[in-house]
Design a protein around this motif. Structure first.
Motif, PDB file in Angstrom:
ATOM      1  N   ALA A   1     -69.792  22.144 -27.321  1.00 31.01           N
ATOM      2  CA  ALA A   1     -70.485  22.123 -28.581  1.00 31.01           C
ATOM      3  C   ALA A   1     -70.676  23.880 -28.658  1.00 31.01           C
ATOM      4  CB  ALA A   1     -71.854  21.484 -27.784  1.00 31.01           C
TER       5      ALA A   1
ATOM      6  N   GLY B   1     -69.877  24.812 -32.729  1.00 31.26           N
ATOM      7  CA  GLY B   1     -71.578  25.282 -33.256  1.00 31.26           C
ATOM      8  C   GLY B   1     -72.077  26.352 -33.563  1.00 31.26           C
TER       9      GLY B   1
ATOM     10  N   TYR C   1     -76.891  21.869 -28.546  1.00 35.57           N
ATOM     11  CA  TYR C   1     -75.267  21.703 -28.396  1.00 35.57           C
ATOM     12  C   TYR C   1     -75.486  21.345 -26.550  1.00 35.57           C
ATOM     13  CZ  TYR C   1     -75.035  24.624 -32.806  1.00 35.57           C
ATOM     14  OH  TYR C   1     -75.648  24.411 -34.141  1.00 35.57           O
TER      15      TYR C   1
END
Length: 168
Positions: A156, A160, A151
């Protein structure tokens, strides 16, 4: 505003989250540029997340703050719970009812307050850390590199981590 911006916040680059613990509270500062400040709407929602990964016995804890529900306004702060000051920060977060988030350029430009939705989760992390063997800074850095590869950005990490199960 009557809030004095700590020098540690002013020294950071725009686009950074800085967590500042006080005696019995934790304040969150988002360091922004004048341009970045314009991205926040008048009614600016604040979302908090505290994902925890268990990587070979090392607990990787990251505080993620998301403003205005935008990827560009997502910020991260890593917490090494094996360090006494960082564990104390988690303990404080576990008892704090409200979170103050200050968006700053060279002064406080916006002050946002939200309910601390992380109380139970941070208390759980503190309990788990106390049952574990402590890890070194080097082990933490190694484990964090792995998560950084998975990530690579704050947003992200946000996306995630949405389905992570609580660590045991």
């Amino acid at each position: 505003m009557n809030v004095k911006v700590p020098k540690s916040v002013l020294d950071k680059r725009p686009g950074s989250l800085i967590v500042v613990p006080n005696e019995c509270t934790v304040s969150l500062y988002i360091r922004e540029s004048d341009w970045g400040l314009r991205n926040y709407p008048r009614q600016c929602p604040v979302d908090l997340r505290l994902p925890v990964w268990d990587y070979e016995g090392v607990l990787l804890v990251v505080l993620i703050v998301r403003l205005a529900r935008q990827d560009i306004s997502t910020f991260e702060w890593w917490i090494n719970a094996a360090e006494p000051n960082e564990l104390r920060l988690l303990q404080t977060l576990s008892t704090q009812e409200r979170m103050d988030v200050f968006v700053v350029t060279n002064q406080v430009e916006r002050s946002l307050r939200t309910v601390n939705s992380l109380c139970e989760q941070t208390a759980h992390v503190v309990r788990v850390v106390r049952t574990r063997k402590a890890w070194t800074r080097r082990e933490f850095a190694h484990a964090r590199e792995r998560i950084d590869r998975l990530y690579p950005t704050s947003h992200a990490l946000w996306w995630g981590s949405r389905d992570l199960k609580p660590v045991r």
